[in-house]
Design an enzyme around this catalytic site. Sequence first.
Site, short mmCIF file in Angstrom:
data_model
loop_
_atom_site.label_atom_id
_atom_site.label_comp_id
_atom_site.label_asym_id
_atom_site.label_seq_id
_atom_site.Cartn_x
_atom_site.Cartn_y
_atom_site.Cartn_z
N GLY A 29 21.78 -40.35 -73.12
CA GLY A 29 21.69 -41.06 -72.04
C GLY A 29 21.80 -42.15 -72.22
O GLY A 29 23.32 -42.09 -72.34
N TYR A 30 22.45 -42.47 -70.74
CA TYR A 30 22.89 -44.10 -69.48
C TYR A 30 21.79 -45.04 -69.51
O TYR A 30 20.34 -44.66 -69.20
CB TYR A 30 22.92 -43.67 -68.32
CG TYR A 30 24.53 -41.99 -68.42
CD1 TYR A 30 25.57 -42.45 -68.33
CD2 TYR A 30 24.02 -40.61 -68.96
CE1 TYR A 30 26.22 -41.34 -69.00
CE2 TYR A 30 24.92 -39.96 -69.55
CZ TYR A 30 26.16 -40.24 -68.81
OH TYR A 30 27.40 -39.60 -69.19
#
Length: 158
Positions: A29-30
Amino acid sequence: MAQEIERKFLVKDDSYRQLADSKSRIKQGYICSARGRTVRVRIRDKEGFLTIKGPSDESGLSRYEWERQIPLHEAEELMKLCEPGLIDKTRYLVNFDNHTFEVDEFYGENDGLVVAEVELSTAEETFSSPAFLGEEVTGQVRYYNSFLMKEPYSTWKK
């Protein structure tokens, strides 16, 4: 500063599976996916990583990259801070003529997309291409994982 130099290709068949020396499941994820600076949290099998990437050069071939392994429980906690969307893929490592090709088979909303990357020492470095390599997509932003998180492959017009 660590520079990442790599070229990216679409994959035209699944022969990489038989050639692979290893494979691992990756979920990432970011925390930040702004163009030119990304902060990524990755869980690869049972290991956690935090990665910061800078902007790509004009060719899309090179950019700053900093990565550190972090405890799995910290990676799991940081995943809760990530922007909506998750990248889920299996990465196959294929050693071919003195280079390692990382072949990513995507799942979920990116199912059907398979890309290969090869990391190089210099932008001018040459390499032999395994038969599974297709069209080069180096520098095409839509193939960046941070872009696939926002605009998944399944939403592209074919």
